[in-house]
Design a protein around this motif. Structure first.
Motif, PDB file in Angstrom:
ATOM      1  N   ILE A 161       1.706   9.042 -42.435  1.00  6.49           N
ATOM      2  CA  ILE A 161       2.819   8.123 -42.623  1.00  6.49           C
ATOM      3  C   ILE A 161       2.380   7.017 -43.564  1.00  6.49           C
ATOM      4  O   ILE A 161       1.253   6.530 -43.489  1.00  6.49           O
ATOM      5  CB  ILE A 161       3.282   7.564 -41.260  1.00  6.49           C
ATOM      6  N   THR A 162       3.256   6.635 -44.476  1.00  5.72           N
ATOM      7  CA  THR A 162       2.938   5.553 -45.392  1.00  5.72           C
ATOM      8  C   THR A 162       2.953   4.214 -44.661  1.00  5.72           C
ATOM      9  O   THR A 162       3.402   4.114 -43.522  1.00  5.72           O
ATOM     10  CB  THR A 162       3.918   5.515 -46.561  1.00  5.72           C
ATOM     11  N   TRP A 163       2.486   3.176 -45.341  1.00  5.30           N
ATOM     12  CA  TRP A 163       2.301   1.875 -44.708  1.00  5.30           C
ATOM     13  C   TRP A 163       3.595   1.332 -44.105  1.00  5.30           C
ATOM     14  O   TRP A 163       3.572   0.690 -43.052  1.00  5.30           O
ATOM     15  CB  TRP A 163       1.730   0.883 -45.710  1.00  5.30           C
ATOM     16  N   SER A 164       4.708   1.613 -44.758  1.00  8.43           N
ATOM     17  CA  SER A 164       5.987   1.079 -44.285  1.00  8.43           C
ATOM     18  C   SER A 164       6.686   1.999 -43.306  1.00  8.43           C
ATOM     19  O   SER A 164       7.681   1.611 -42.686  1.00  8.43           O
ATOM     20  CB  SER A 164       6.914   0.844 -45.473  1.00  8.43           C
ATOM     21  N   GLY A 165       6.191   3.234 -43.200  1.00 13.37           N
ATOM     22  CA  GLY A 165       6.897   4.224 -42.396  1.00 13.37           C
ATOM     23  C   GLY A 165       8.012   4.907 -43.169  1.00 13.37           C
ATOM     24  O   GLY A 165       8.728   5.733 -42.617  1.00 13.37           O
ATOM     25  N   GLY A 166       8.139   4.561 -44.453  1.00 11.06           N
ATOM     26  CA  GLY A 166       9.232   5.100 -45.245  1.00 11.06           C
ATOM     27  C   GLY A 166       9.091   6.561 -45.596  1.00 11.06           C
ATOM     28  O   GLY A 166      10.096   7.235 -45.874  1.00 11.06           O
ATOM     29  N   SER A 167       7.859   7.050 -45.612  1.00  4.27           N
ATOM     30  CA  SER A 167       7.618   8.469 -45.909  1.00  4.27           C
ATOM     31  C   SER A 167       6.684   9.048 -44.863  1.00  4.27           C
ATOM     32  O   SER A 167       5.696   8.409 -44.478  1.00  4.27           O
ATOM     33  CB  SER A 167       7.012   8.630 -47.300  1.00  4.27           C
ATOM     34  N   VAL A 168       7.007  10.238 -44.436  1.00  5.80           N
ATOM     35  CA  VAL A 168       6.178  10.932 -43.455  1.00  5.80           C
ATOM     36  C   VAL A 168       5.924  12.338 -43.950  1.00  5.80           C
ATOM     37  O   VAL A 168       6.726  12.911 -44.707  1.00  5.80           O
ATOM     38  CB  VAL A 168       6.839  10.963 -42.064  1.00  5.80           C
ATOM     39  N   TYR A 169       4.812  12.910 -43.494  1.00  8.32           N
ATOM     40  CA  TYR A 169       4.402  14.234 -43.940  1.00  8.32           C
ATOM     41  C   TYR A 169       3.871  15.013 -42.739  1.00  8.32           C
ATOM     42  O   TYR A 169       3.260  14.444 -41.841  1.00  8.32           O
ATOM     43  CB  TYR A 169       3.316  14.119 -45.009  1.00  8.32           C
ATOM     44  N   TYR A 170       4.118  16.329 -42.765  1.00  9.66           N
ATOM     45  CA  TYR A 170       3.690  17.175 -41.663  1.00  9.66           C
ATOM     46  C   TYR A 170       3.086  18.467 -42.173  1.00  9.66           C
ATOM     47  O   TYR A 170       3.509  19.015 -43.192  1.00  9.66           O
ATOM     48  CB  TYR A 170       4.877  17.516 -40.757  1.00  9.66           C
ATOM     49  N   ALA A 171       2.122  18.967 -41.429  1.00 12.09           N
ATOM     50  CA  ALA A 171       1.649  20.323 -41.663  1.00 12.09           C
ATOM     51  C   ALA A 171       2.765  21.281 -41.283  1.00 12.09           C
ATOM     52  O   ALA A 171       3.569  21.002 -40.381  1.00 12.09           O
ATOM     53  CB  ALA A 171       0.411  20.592 -40.825  1.00 12.09           C
ATOM     54  N   ASP A 172       2.812  22.414 -41.960  1.00 14.01           N
ATOM     55  CA  ASP A 172       3.873  23.387 -41.672  1.00 14.01           C
ATOM     56  C   ASP A 172       3.858  23.823 -40.211  1.00 14.01           C
ATOM     57  O   ASP A 172       4.903  24.100 -39.618  1.00 14.01           O
ATOM     58  CB  ASP A 172       3.720  24.607 -42.583  1.00 14.01           C
ATOM     59  N   SER A 173       2.674  23.866 -39.637  1.00 10.34           N
ATOM     60  CA  SER A 173       2.528  24.362 -38.275  1.00 10.34           C
ATOM     61  C   SER A 173       3.164  23.455 -37.223  1.00 10.34           C
ATOM     62  O   SER A 173       3.435  23.899 -36.102  1.00 10.34           O
ATOM     63  CB  SER A 173       1.048  24.557 -37.939  1.00 10.34           C
ATOM     64  N   VAL A 174       3.419  22.190 -37.584  1.00 13.26           N
ATOM     65  CA  VAL A 174       3.988  21.254 -36.596  1.00 13.26           C
ATOM     66  C   VAL A 174       5.350  20.723 -37.023  1.00 13.26           C
ATOM     67  O   VAL A 174       5.996  20.001 -36.256  1.00 13.26           O
ATOM     68  CB  VAL A 174       3.033  20.072 -36.338  1.00 13.26           C
ATOM     69  N   LYS A 175       5.776  21.067 -38.205  1.00 15.81           N
ATOM     70  CA  LYS A 175       7.052  20.566 -38.721  1.00 15.81           C
ATOM     71  C   LYS A 175       8.198  20.962 -37.791  1.00 15.81           C
ATOM     72  O   LYS A 175       8.297  22.105 -37.363  1.00 15.81           O
ATOM     73  CB  LYS A 175       7.272  21.114 -40.132  1.00 15.81           C
ATOM     74  N   GLY A 176       9.027  19.985 -37.488  1.00 17.88           N
ATOM     75  CA  GLY A 176      10.150  20.238 -36.598  1.00 17.88           C
ATOM     76  C   GLY A 176       9.831  20.037 -35.134  1.00 17.88           C
ATOM     77  O   GLY A 176      10.735  19.995 -34.292  1.00 17.88           O
ATOM     78  N   ARG A 177       8.540  19.921 -34.807  1.00 18.55           N
ATOM     79  CA  ARG A 177       8.128  19.722 -33.416  1.00 18.55           C
ATOM     80  C   ARG A 177       7.461  18.371 -33.199  1.00 18.55           C
ATOM     81  O   ARG A 177       7.582  17.790 -32.117  1.00 18.55           O
ATOM     82  CB  ARG A 177       7.169  20.836 -32.988  1.00 18.55           C
TER      83      ARG A 177
END
Length: 127
Positions: free
Chosen positions: A51-67
């Motif tokens: 997660i970026t400093w502001s929380g404005g962007s988040v990123y996930y590994a494919d294995s956990v995306k959506g969960r």
């Protein structure tokens, strides 16, 4: 110097949920991107989310995306990882890490590129 302490791990049945917390002390992490990694027995440490400093962007590994959902509360100097629909393959030690580059936009997904880390919390998903 920043100290990170993860908490919230434990044992849960498959399909269950856990919420991990990563509390920082020593200085504010409000300008730092933060990440979660995990390491299962006999496997390499892998990127989970960031997660970026502001929380404005988040990123996930494919294995956990959506969960999984990452979030942060800069007023509390804490980062969270909400984990739903847990599977046996999510069993691992989960680590929180911080990227000291102030107000960075680009997220790092490689463990060694982070500047400080916590000691980890065990998550076990029983099948």
């Amino acid at each position: 110097q920043v100290q990170l302490v993860e908490s919230g791990g434990g044992t849960v049945q498959g399909g269950g949920s856990l919420r991990l917390s990563c509390s920082a002390s020593g200085r504010t992490i409000g300008s730092d991107a933060m990440g979660w990694f995990r390491q299962a027995p006999g496997k390499e440490r892998e990127f989970v989310s960031a997660i970026t400093w502001s929380g404005g962007s988040v990123y996930y590994a494919d294995s956990v995306k959506g969960r999984f959902t990452i979030s942060r509360d800069n007023a509390k100097n804490t980062v969270y990882l909400q984990m739903n629909s847990l599977k046996a393959e999510d069993t691992a030690v989960y680590y929180c890490a911080g990227d000291r580059r102030p107000f960075a936009i680009a997220i790092r997904t490689v463990w060694e590129e982070y500047d400080y880390w916590g000691q980890g919390t065990q998550v076990t998903v029983a099948s």
